[in-house]
Scaffold this motif. Sequence first.
Motif, short mmCIF file in Angstrom:
data_model
loop_
_atom_site.label_atom_id
_atom_site.label_comp_id
_atom_site.label_asym_id
_atom_site.label_seq_id
_atom_site.Cartn_x
_atom_site.Cartn_y
_atom_site.Cartn_z
N ARG A 1 0.85 -1.18 0.00
CA ARG A 1 0.00 0.00 0.00
C ARG A 1 0.89 1.25 0.00
O ARG A 1 2.07 1.18 0.32
CB ARG A 1 -0.91 0.02 1.24
CG ARG A 1 -1.88 -1.16 1.32
CD ARG A 1 -2.95 -1.07 0.26
NE ARG A 1 -3.94 -2.13 0.41
CZ ARG A 1 -3.89 -3.30 -0.19
NH1 ARG A 1 -2.87 -3.59 -0.99
NH2 ARG A 1 -4.86 -4.19 -0.02
N GLY B 1 2.42 4.55 1.44
CA GLY B 1 2.73 5.00 2.79
C GLY B 1 2.33 6.43 3.02
O GLY B 1 1.61 7.05 2.21
N ALA C 1 4.21 0.77 2.27
CA ALA C 1 3.82 -0.04 3.42
C ALA C 1 3.57 -1.47 2.94
O ALA C 1 2.71 -1.70 2.09
CB ALA C 1 2.57 0.52 4.09
N GLU D 1 3.08 -5.73 3.90
CA GLU D 1 2.70 -6.73 4.88
C GLU D 1 2.86 -8.11 4.26
O GLU D 1 2.53 -8.31 3.09
CB GLU D 1 1.24 -6.54 5.34
CG GLU D 1 1.01 -5.32 6.19
CD GLU D 1 -0.40 -5.28 6.77
OE1 GLU D 1 -1.14 -6.27 6.56
OE2 GLU D 1 -0.75 -4.28 7.42
N LEU E 1 1.70 -11.97 5.24
CA LEU E 1 0.84 -12.73 6.15
C LEU E 1 0.89 -14.21 5.78
O LEU E 1 0.90 -14.56 4.59
CB LEU E 1 -0.61 -12.23 6.09
CG LEU E 1 -0.88 -10.75 6.38
CD1 LEU E 1 -0.86 -9.93 5.09
CD2 LEU E 1 -2.23 -10.59 7.05
N ILE F 1 10.25 -2.30 10.83
CA ILE F 1 9.76 -3.66 10.60
C ILE F 1 9.38 -4.25 11.95
O ILE F 1 10.05 -4.00 12.96
CB ILE F 1 10.83 -4.54 9.90
CG1 ILE F 1 10.26 -5.93 9.59
CG2 ILE F 1 12.10 -4.65 10.72
CD1 ILE F 1 11.18 -6.77 8.72
N ALA G 1 3.03 -7.67 13.80
CA ALA G 1 1.77 -7.03 14.16
C ALA G 1 0.76 -8.07 14.62
O ALA G 1 0.92 -9.27 14.39
CB ALA G 1 1.20 -6.25 12.97
N SER H 1 -2.44 -10.33 14.65
CA SER H 1 -3.13 -11.01 13.57
C SER H 1 -4.06 -12.06 14.16
O SER H 1 -3.69 -12.77 15.11
CB SER H 1 -2.14 -11.67 12.61
OG SER H 1 -2.80 -12.37 11.59
N ARG I 1 1.85 -11.97 10.98
CA ARG I 1 1.70 -10.78 10.15
C ARG I 1 2.86 -9.85 10.43
O ARG I 1 2.99 -9.33 11.53
CB ARG I 1 0.38 -10.10 10.46
CG ARG I 1 0.13 -8.79 9.72
CD ARG I 1 -1.14 -8.17 10.25
NE ARG I 1 -1.41 -6.86 9.66
CZ ARG I 1 -2.22 -5.96 10.20
NH1 ARG I 1 -2.84 -6.24 11.34
NH2 ARG I 1 -2.41 -4.81 9.62
N GLN J 1 4.88 -6.40 9.35
CA GLN J 1 4.69 -5.13 8.67
C GLN J 1 6.03 -4.45 8.42
O GLN J 1 6.91 -4.47 9.28
CB GLN J 1 3.81 -4.19 9.51
CG GLN J 1 2.36 -4.63 9.63
CD GLN J 1 1.54 -3.66 10.45
OE1 GLN J 1 2.02 -3.10 11.43
NE2 GLN J 1 0.27 -3.47 10.08
N VAL J 2 6.15 -3.86 7.24
CA VAL J 2 7.35 -3.12 6.85
C VAL J 2 6.92 -1.77 6.31
O VAL J 2 5.99 -1.70 5.49
CB VAL J 2 8.16 -3.88 5.78
CG1 VAL J 2 9.36 -3.04 5.33
CG2 VAL J 2 8.63 -5.23 6.30
N THR J 3 7.54 -0.71 6.78
CA THR J 3 7.28 0.63 6.24
C THR J 3 8.60 1.24 5.80
O THR J 3 9.59 1.23 6.54
CB THR J 3 6.62 1.53 7.29
OG1 THR J 3 7.45 1.62 8.46
CG2 THR J 3 5.26 0.99 7.69
#
Length: 357
Positions: free
Chosen positions: A268, A270, A277, A279, A281, A334, A337, A339, A344, A346-348
Amino acid sequence: MTRPGSGLRPFSVKAKLGTLVVVSVFITTGLLMVAVRTRTELRFITVFSVIATLLITQFVAHGLTAPLDEMTTVARSISHGDYTRRVRADRRDELGDLAQTINLMADDLEAVDRHRKELVANVSHELRTPIAALRAVLENVVDGVSSADPETMRTALKQTERLGRLVETLLDLSRLDNGVVTLKARRFEVWPYLSGVLKEANLAASHRRLSSGSGNHTRKDVHLHLDVSPPELTAHADAERLHQVVANLIDNAVKHSPPHGRVTVLARRGAGPESLALEVLDEGPGIPESERHRVFERFNRGEVPSPHGPGSDGGTGLGLAIARWAVDLHGGRIGVAESARGCRIQVTLPGIPQPRG
């Protein structure tokens, strides 16, 4: 807590020495006044004054030198490799600050020594397994027990490739420690880029399946799904380092997925320009909350049971550590998260750096 050197404190060494001087002056002055009123000879007053001053000085000096002797003993033990000794840090002066600093240094050195031993043990174990398997295959060929047919050569090739992967991860670890890697960030389209990463992951799984027969590491059954929104999403990052992040996260998710499981990669936009962003999973057993702060440590394999039992290849435990390193190079974040199912991560990534006004 007051930092060392931040000023004169009630229990500081400076205050104690100043008190010693003031007390000595008061004692000498008092004895002189007694001598004048009682007509005592000055030499007796001088002797009494010197003795009193020496006694007070000895008392204060002992309070200052005793902790220094203890620190010297502990420092000598640390220099000889004994990192278990600590200094009492119950003082409220500069020596107490020094004692706390020595204890912190001992803690850090003890942790470094423990990590070094773990590194040697883990690397030795990881190298020994494929080397022993490769040696067994070659010895069988040399002794005539088995022939050098394609199946035997594929087995030997598999072990050689495993050694190559281990050496490559160790080289990445060395680059991490030396800080010699620089970012080569550029703008790219996210969908075709991540699609290529997933295609490579599928090819790698297919290659492992062919080279390992029906071994436990056959994960062709796991379905990889890509979700990018909007489809024309672009990002600004180092494509090679981001490839390390995504590939390692996918590899880790596939290893912990149940049979015929699903791994989803979401991308997605950011918060900043060209930021990203991500993810990843999976549908595996997930990571306990107590273990989440350790999953990105080197050689950490976690305590989550593998869906394939104890005989499966768990890897080196370096993949997630390298992923965190690559994200840190970008100045991103990183983490694991919450779930409802599976794991899950997450990396931004921050995207284009903004000029500071």
